[in-house]
Write a protein that holds these residues in place. Structure first.
Motif, PDB file in Angstrom:
ATOM      1  N   UNK A 160       4.503  -1.255   3.618  1.00  0.00           N
ATOM      2  CA  UNK A 160       4.638  -2.234   4.698  1.00  0.00           C
ATOM      3  C   UNK A 160       4.249  -3.604   4.160  1.00  0.00           C
ATOM      4  N   UNK A 161       5.087  -4.576   4.461  1.00  0.00           N
ATOM      5  CA  UNK A 161       4.874  -5.938   3.965  1.00  0.00           C
ATOM      6  C   UNK A 161       4.434  -6.808   5.127  1.00  0.00           C
ATOM      7  N   UNK A 162       3.272  -7.422   4.979  1.00  0.00           N
ATOM      8  CA  UNK A 162       2.758  -8.287   6.041  1.00  0.00           C
ATOM      9  C   UNK A 162       3.733  -9.447   6.265  1.00  0.00           C
ATOM     10  N   UNK A 163       3.985  -9.751   7.538  1.00  0.00           N
ATOM     11  CA  UNK A 163       4.966 -10.781   7.864  1.00  0.00           C
ATOM     12  C   UNK A 163       4.460 -12.195   7.636  1.00  0.00           C
ATOM     13  N   UNK A 164       3.159 -12.353   7.313  1.00  0.00           N
ATOM     14  CA  UNK A 164       2.605 -13.708   7.197  1.00  0.00           C
ATOM     15  C   UNK A 164       2.709 -14.236   5.758  1.00  0.00           C
ATOM     16  N   UNK A 165       2.036 -13.562   4.769  1.00  0.00           N
ATOM     17  CA  UNK A 165       2.100 -14.044   3.382  1.00  0.00           C
ATOM     18  C   UNK A 165       2.612 -12.975   2.426  1.00  0.00           C
ATOM     19  N   UNK A 166       3.127 -11.863   3.005  1.00  0.00           N
ATOM     20  CA  UNK A 166       3.861 -10.904   2.183  1.00  0.00           C
ATOM     21  C   UNK A 166       3.049  -9.862   1.431  1.00  0.00           C
ATOM     22  N   UNK A 167       1.746  -9.722   1.691  1.00  0.00           N
ATOM     23  CA  UNK A 167       0.985  -8.657   1.014  1.00  0.00           C
ATOM     24  C   UNK A 167       1.583  -7.304   1.403  1.00  0.00           C
ATOM     25  N   UNK A 168       1.642  -6.390   0.417  1.00  0.00           N
ATOM     26  CA  UNK A 168       2.231  -5.072   0.704  1.00  0.00           C
ATOM     27  C   UNK A 168       1.165  -3.982   0.615  1.00  0.00           C
ATOM     28  N   UNK A 169       1.296  -2.989   1.486  1.00  0.00           N
ATOM     29  CA  UNK A 169       0.345  -1.873   1.541  1.00  0.00           C
ATOM     30  C   UNK A 169       1.119  -0.569   1.516  1.00  0.00           C
ATOM     31  N   UNK A 170       0.574   0.419   0.769  1.00  0.00           N
ATOM     32  CA  UNK A 170       1.249   1.716   0.728  1.00  0.00           C
ATOM     33  C   UNK A 170       0.801   2.584   1.909  1.00  0.00           C
ATOM     34  N   UNK A 171       1.297   3.818   1.934  1.00  0.00           N
ATOM     35  CA  UNK A 171       1.031   4.706   3.071  1.00  0.00           C
ATOM     36  C   UNK A 171      -0.443   5.064   3.198  1.00  0.00           C
ATOM     37  N   UNK A 172      -1.199   4.886   2.091  1.00  0.00           N
ATOM     38  CA  UNK A 172      -2.640   5.163   2.135  1.00  0.00           C
ATOM     39  C   UNK A 172      -3.441   3.946   2.583  1.00  0.00           C
ATOM     40  N   UNK A 173      -2.761   2.818   2.774  1.00  0.00           N
ATOM     41  CA  UNK A 173      -3.448   1.602   3.199  1.00  0.00           C
ATOM     42  C   UNK A 173      -3.959   0.770   2.033  1.00  0.00           C
ATOM     43  N   UNK A 174      -3.512   1.110   0.786  1.00  0.00           N
ATOM     44  CA  UNK A 174      -3.952   0.333  -0.388  1.00  0.00           C
ATOM     45  C   UNK A 174      -3.014  -0.845  -0.607  1.00  0.00           C
TER      46      UNK A 174
ATOM     47  N   UNK B  65       0.077  -6.253  10.889  1.00  0.00           N
ATOM     48  CA  UNK B  65       1.045  -5.811   9.876  1.00  0.00           C
ATOM     49  C   UNK B  65       2.404  -5.521  10.503  1.00  0.00           C
ATOM     50  N   UNK B  66       2.378  -5.136  11.770  1.00  0.00           N
ATOM     51  CA  UNK B  66       3.637  -4.772  12.437  1.00  0.00           C
ATOM     52  C   UNK B  66       4.571  -5.969  12.589  1.00  0.00           C
ATOM     53  N   UNK B  67       4.070  -7.172  12.306  1.00  0.00           N
ATOM     54  CA  UNK B  67       4.957  -8.332  12.380  1.00  0.00           C
ATOM     55  C   UNK B  67       5.804  -8.457  11.113  1.00  0.00           C
ATOM     56  N   UNK B  68       5.587  -7.531  10.155  1.00  0.00           N
ATOM     57  CA  UNK B  68       6.328  -7.603   8.899  1.00  0.00           C
ATOM     58  C   UNK B  68       7.467  -6.604   8.817  1.00  0.00           C
TER      59      UNK B  68
END
Ligand code: FES
Ligand SMILES: [Fe+2]
Length: 349
Positions: free
Chosen positions: A67-81, A57-60
């Motif tokens: 946090x937005x994944x740098x590969x296909x853009x999935x986003x996760x909130x601070x709880x990891x959802x 995820x740190x590549x995003x």
């Protein structure tokens, strides 16, 4: 060799200044983590792997506190959802979560709880960091990545007889007498170990001269009190008074705050601060203190990395030997071993 660190504890994972508006990746206790700030600026810590195709995820990027994944853009909130997948409307009901770790930010330091998150308690962090930000002190901060097991770094802090050797041309140049001729007192109290030493009628230290607290010709009594808070925090309080004037010295001249976090079994993150009570706000002294401390810890890191290398290729199978100066370090290792054993027993039960 088994795991050398317990998991159900707070570990320092970054300084506040390191965490800007970009994700920060750091391996802690063999777990790859990513840190970022949510919309309110609070620190979020997740495992650094996207459940989709397992990119880090740190590549995003950080987008609106997620946090937005740098590969296909999935986003996760601070709880990891997972809160957004750009290429589809539906978020799979299972499997799209990331492990999140409790985090706290205090006095310019960021801490994470690595073990069972139900057991994380904010009061588990000893209140030793206030000198980092308190106006009664002036602090310099630093970070060293050390290619050595964290216990070796703690040993180094616990046994200051190395000053005259590792630091012979820098902070240890003033000689050996004070550290060698005065016995170390060791007191264990639960998960803390206090080691202290009083050195009478000796010269001031380089830092005491630098701040103008004492003159080179002064004779002083010096004290050093070190507190270890298992498993990874270590403070060293240093001070002095004119020789023969005080039986019980307590006023610190400066404090060294240390936090040693396992990265892997053979590498560590070493966060340090040197906080002084004299010559407050003098930028020249601040710069010089930073330069000298950094230099000294470079010398430590160099020795620790050579030591780790020698241990890796050691054929003897013999344990480390303890000198008198290792009493504090040995007590510290005992406390840590007890904590690991208790965790192992709990897991087995
Ligand atoms: S790997 Fe993260 S969105 Fe695809
Ligand atoms: Fe050192």
């Amino acid at each position: 060799m088994g795991r050398t660190y317990p998991l159900n504890h707070w570990y320092a994972i970054a300084t506040s200044a390191e965490l800007t508006d970009r994700p920060l990746a750091r391996m802690i206790c063999n777990i790859p983590l990513v840190m970022f700030r949510d919309k309110d600026g609070a620190v979020a810590v997740l495992e650094d792997i996207c459940p989709h195709r397992k990119a880090p995820l740190s590549s995003g990027f950080v987008v609106d506190g997620a946090i937005e994944c740098g590969y296909h853009g999935a986003q996760f909130d601070a709880q990891g959802r997972c809160i957004h997948i750009p290429s589809q409307d539906v978020i799979p009901p299972r499997g799209m979560t990331v492990t999140r770790f409790p985090a706290l930010e205090r006095h310019d330091m960021i801490f994470a709880w690595i073990g069972d998150d139900k057991r994380a308690t904010p009061d588990g962090i000893p209140d030793i960091w206030s000198a980092n930000t308190d106006p009664g002190w002036t602090a310099v901060h630093g970070y060293h990545h050390v290619k050595a097991n964290y216990l070796l770094v703690l040993d180094n802090l616990a046994d200051l007889t190395h000053l005259a050797f590792v630091h012979r041309s820098t902070i240890g140049a003033s000689g050996r007498t004070g550290w060698f001729n005065n016995p170390l007192r060791v007191a264990i109290d639960g998960d803390t170990v206090r080691t202290s030493r009083t050195m009478r009628d000796i010269s001031p230290s380089g830092f005491m001269l630098m701040t103008g607290r004492f003159a080179p010709t002064d004779r002083i009594d010096r004290f050093q009190t070190s507190d270890f808070f298992a498993p990874a925090f270590f403070t060293v309080v240093l001070g002095g008074e004119p020789a023969g004037t005080q039986e019980e010295m307590q006023r610190p001249h400066h404090i060294v705050l240390n936090s040693v976090t396992p990265e892997t079994e053979e590498t560590s993150h070493y966060f340090w601060s040197v906080c002084r009570t004299a010559a407050l706000g003098d930028q020249h002294i601040t710069d010089e203190m930073y330069r000298l401390t950094r230099l000294a810890f470079d010398e430590d890191a160099d020795m620790l990395e050579r030591q780790q290398q020698a241990i890796r290729t050691d054929r003897s199978g013999r344990p480390l030997m303890n000198f008198q100066g290792d009493q504090g370090g040995a007590a510290m290792r005992k406390v840590i071993a007890r904590l690991i054993e208790a965790e192992t027993e709990e897991q087995a039960a």
